[in-house]
Design an enzyme around this catalytic site. Structure first.
Site, PDB file in Angstrom:
ATOM      1  N   ASP A 378      16.236   6.582  56.790  1.00 19.53           N
ATOM      2  CA  ASP A 378      17.653   6.426  56.510  1.00 19.53           C
ATOM      3  C   ASP A 378      18.386   7.391  57.446  1.00 19.53           C
ATOM      4  OD1 ASP A 378      19.989   5.600  55.017  1.00 19.53           O
ATOM      5  OD2 ASP A 378      20.001   7.632  54.216  1.00 19.53           O
ATOM      6  N   THR A 530      20.831   2.042  58.300  1.00 16.82           N
ATOM      7  CA  THR A 530      22.092   2.703  57.986  1.00 16.82           C
ATOM      8  C   THR A 530      23.149   1.690  57.576  1.00 16.82           C
ATOM      9  OG1 THR A 530      23.835   4.130  58.873  1.00 16.82           O
ATOM     10  CG2 THR A 530      22.814   2.604  60.411  1.00 16.82           C
ATOM     11  N   LYS A 558      18.732  -2.365  51.267  1.00 16.64           N
ATOM     12  CA  LYS A 558      17.755  -1.611  52.050  1.00 16.64           C
ATOM     13  C   LYS A 558      16.324  -2.005  51.708  1.00 16.64           C
ATOM     14  CE  LYS A 558      20.609   2.454  53.049  1.00 16.64           C
ATOM     15  NZ  LYS A 558      20.790   3.908  52.891  1.00 16.64           N
ATOM     16  N   ASP A 577      17.051   9.877  50.968  1.00 16.68           N
ATOM     17  CA  ASP A 577      17.508  11.003  50.142  1.00 16.68           C
ATOM     18  C   ASP A 577      17.123  10.865  48.682  1.00 16.68           C
ATOM     19  OD1 ASP A 577      19.244   9.166  49.052  1.00 16.68           O
ATOM     20  OD2 ASP A 577      21.032   9.950  50.041  1.00 16.68           O
ATOM     21  N   ASP A 581      18.742   5.560  48.186  1.00 17.25           N
ATOM     22  CA  ASP A 581      17.600   4.843  48.757  1.00 17.25           C
ATOM     23  C   ASP A 581      16.503   4.561  47.738  1.00 17.25           C
ATOM     24  OD1 ASP A 581      18.833   5.164  51.303  1.00 17.25           O
ATOM     25  OD2 ASP A 581      18.038   7.194  51.405  1.00 17.25           O
TER      26      ASP A 581
END
Length: 708
Positions: A378, A530, A558, A577, A581
């Site tokens: 990420d 991203t 994602k 993080d 995510d």
């Protein structure tokens, strides 16, 4: 409030996601025998106790060996009046030196879980019984010196095993040792010393220069550089000021600070890390399950082989050889090395990783890291710092320093992240201009008065509304900024543009090295994901050498990108993080939460990286490969030794004059245990912390990601 220029992710997701606290069940950090899963019949065994037991047994065994008829014949000497030295001292060795094995065997029988202790106990019991029967004149087959040697060497192997595991578990003790014994509580302007057990949430404590933080909290007064290396694995001290969070066990290196306590005891981050280390050391791996199953079957195979050996030699008319070979089979079959092979690797690898800021939550996740072929990062907060910095300044008939000084003055009272970045940059270069009559223009920018003239700072919308044209003298500077997705803000004076500033999410200085290192150790694909505009993402990827980019991806999508990579045949490690995510971390083959600091309550990640350095991912892969390699080596040595030696002990090659005596079997068995223990210790030499020198990359040999 500033307008967000196209392509600039000016307002990032709130990364202060750690306030949710720890979600783990609270249990005290286990001591005892964590990390020796599958081998817990040794629970409570103290290395020091075994050391004393070994040395005393060795001293008593020496006269047993010296008075043995076989030894006297070998060396050509004779002693009189020593007939009962062997039976008396040998019985002591059997009962006292062999007690741990006899007790362990009883436990295995009671639990209906046959294993190594039962095999050792069977061997020494058979040796003692046959020797005592011979001493009483019932038949001529003494094993007194072999029995003494067997027990002594088994104790040596056991002592070395306990010492090695104790050293591995020292990671827990080392974590506990980070805490000070006392704390200074501030009450009514004075301080009083209390024990850690007396600390309560909400109290204000004083931490002096060089002192350790006693509990988690927030700085209320003072500023200091804190050494967090013992928690995050990062050696560089971190500057902490008022409002910053600090954690128990860290050291204030240069000045005193006052901290408001927010968590004590089992609720601190350090306690959470201790639980993680203990749970990871205690967790079973696939290799451990295989080793346990092999040990169980080895018991049945050894028992059956012993029975067949005794019957076969008895039928052949050689009762002495029947007993000798049967005892030797039982001695050789002791799976002591096998029982040590995996637990010790788990314990040491977990301890090594914890000291380097790598917290293993899921043992299988660490094992899977060796198979990873694609690493998906990420961007924000992982490859970048998640905060904007000024990366370019252009002035129209004015110096860049003056542009920055004026812009800093206009932005001084704004709380917007871009404004903070401009003010910070201005202060680093000198000072900011004194401004008054500050006013925020919603969605467009801010304005203020400096030296009687009105200035404004804003983006494209502000320019359109005021019909302002960008001067040709700075247009050539702005176009490259815009093309790479930077946020561009303009400084306007009296409806005339006099300057511009580019702001971009700061790339971590270690990120490029992380990508290079990953490629050098055999990772096929390094990918970035991203929510930023593609031009922003492509600019970052180009600078870092990223192989592939997923841009403009919503957080909930994602995980679909992870699945896409998996569908293309990649084994994917996702680095994020741990909050936004979370679904992607869970979907990946291995989820790594980076930049978690001391928050270990990230449920979706199998591995938590306490620091912010993306190069730590390389360390996880290296540890996984090294651990797997040591497991395979230990299993091959232990299992292969048993497979080859049992037929020899049974007398399969006796026709060729090749036999294996019980004493030789005992020596070889304990040597195999020591070899396994020493082999596991080499894991401590694996370098996990990233080097600061870029030159070290050349020393990293490419290794296929699918191999050990």
């Amino acid at each position: 409030m500033h307008e967000h220029p196209t392509g600039a992710d000016a307002t990032h997701s709130d990364h202060d996601h750690h306030s949710g606290g720890h979600h783990h069940d609270v249990h005290s950090a286990p001591g005892g025998h964590a990390g020796h899963a599958g081998h817990d019949k040794h629970a409570g065994h103290d290395p020091e106790t075994f050391r004393r037991r070994f040395w005393l047994t060795l001293l008593i065994s020496l006269p047993v060996v010296a008075t043995s008829e076989m030894i006297m014949d070998w060396f050509g000497y004779e002693l009189s009046g020593v007939a009962w030295v062997g039976p008396v001292l040998g019985t002591f060795v059997f009962l006292w030196g062999g007690w741990p094995f006899l007790k362990g065997a009883a436990d295995e029988v009671r639990d209906r879980a046959p294993g190594m202790m039962l095999l050792i106990a069977m061997a020494i019991t058979v040796a003692w019984a046959s020797s005592m029967a011979s001493s009483l004149g019932w038949f001529d087959l003494e094993f007194w010196w072999e029995l003494a040697a067997l027990v002594t060497i088994m104790l040596l192997g056991h002592w070395q095993e306990m010492k090695a595991i104790g050293q591995a578990q020292g990671a827990l003790a080392a974590l506990a040792a980070l805490l000070p014994d006392e704390a200074e509580v501030i009450e009514d302007g004075t301080t009083r010393t209390v024990t850690l057990g007396e600390l309560r949430e909400g109290q204000l404590v004083l931490v002096r220069a060089g002192g350790r933080v006693p509990a988690d909290g927030t700085i209320e007064d003072g500023e200091a550089e804190l050494d967090e290396s013992m928690i995050t694995g990062e050696s560089k001290a971190v500057v902490k000021a008022i409002g910053d969070r600090v954690v128990a066990g860290t050291v204030s290196t240069d000045s005193s600070i006052r901290i408001r306590i927010s968590a004590v005891g089992d609720n601190t981050a350090l306690a959470g890390i201790q639980r993680l280390v203990a749970e990871a050391q205690a967790s079973n791996s696939r290799a451990q399950v295989l080793a346990d199953r092999f040990a169980k079957w080895l018991f049945y195979i050894a028992t059956a082989t012993a029975v067949i050996t005794f019957i076969a030699w008895s039928i052949a008319g050689d009762t002495d050889q029947a007993i000798t070979s049967t005892v030797t089979v039982l001695v050789i079959a002791c799976p002591h090395a096998l029982g040590l092979a995996i637990p010790l690797v788990i314990a040491i690898s977990t301890a090594v990783s914890a000291r380097n800021g790598i917290l293993v939550k899921d043992r299988l996740a660490l094992e899977r890291m060796r198979t990873i072929t694609a690493v998906l990062f990420d961007k924000t907060g992982t490859l970048t710092e998640g905060r904007h910095v000024v990366t370019g300044i252009a002035g129209h008939d004015m110096s860049t320093d003056e542009i920055l000084r004026l812009a800093g003055g206009v932005e001084l009272d704004s709380e917007h992240p871009l404004a903070r970045a401009i003010v910070t940059a201005a202060r680093e270069r000198g000072d900011v201009a004194h401004a008054s009559d500050f006013r925020a223009i919603t969605g467009r920018g801010v304005e203020a008065v400096i030296d009687g003239r009105r200035y404004a700072v804003g983006g494209p919308v502000l320019l359109r509304e005021r019909s302002l044209d960008i001067p040709e003298s700075i247009r050539s500077d702005i176009e490259p900024w815009t093309s790479r997705g930077a946020a561009v803000l303009h400084l306007v004076r009296d409806d005339q543009i006099i300057g511009a500033l580019a702001l971009e999410d700061k790339i971590r200085p270690e990120a490029r090295q992380a990508v290079i290192d990953l490629h050098h150790i055999g990772i096929e694909r390094v990918v970035m994901i991203t929510g930023d505009a593609r031009q922003v993402a492509e600019a970052v990827a180009a600078e870092l050498g990223i192989d592939e980019v997923f841009a403009e991806v919503l957080p909930e999508d994602k995980q679909n990108k992870v699945a896409e990579l998996q569908a293309r045949g990649y084994k994917v490690a996702m680095v994020g993080d741990g909050v936004n995510d979370a679904p992607a971390l869970a979907r990946a083959d291995v989820g790594l939460a980076i930049g978690a600091g001391t928050d270990v309550a990230i449920e979706s990640a199998g591995v938590v990286l306490a620091g912010n350095d993306p190069r730590s991912v390389v360390g996880v892969i290296k540890l996984s490969r090294a651990s797997y390699r040591k497991m395979r080596q230990n299993l091959a040595w232990a299992a292969g030794y048993n497979i080859v030696s049992i037929p020899l002990a049974a007398g399969a090659l006796a026709w060729a004059g090749i036999t294996l005596a019980p004493a030789v079997g005992a020596i070889l068995m304990s040597l195999s245990t020591i070899v396994v223990a020493l082999n596991a210790q080499t894991l401590r030499r694996v370098q996990l912390r990233p080097h600061d020198e870029a030159e070290h990359v050349g020393a990293l040999a490419p290794v296929s990601a699918s191999t050990s």
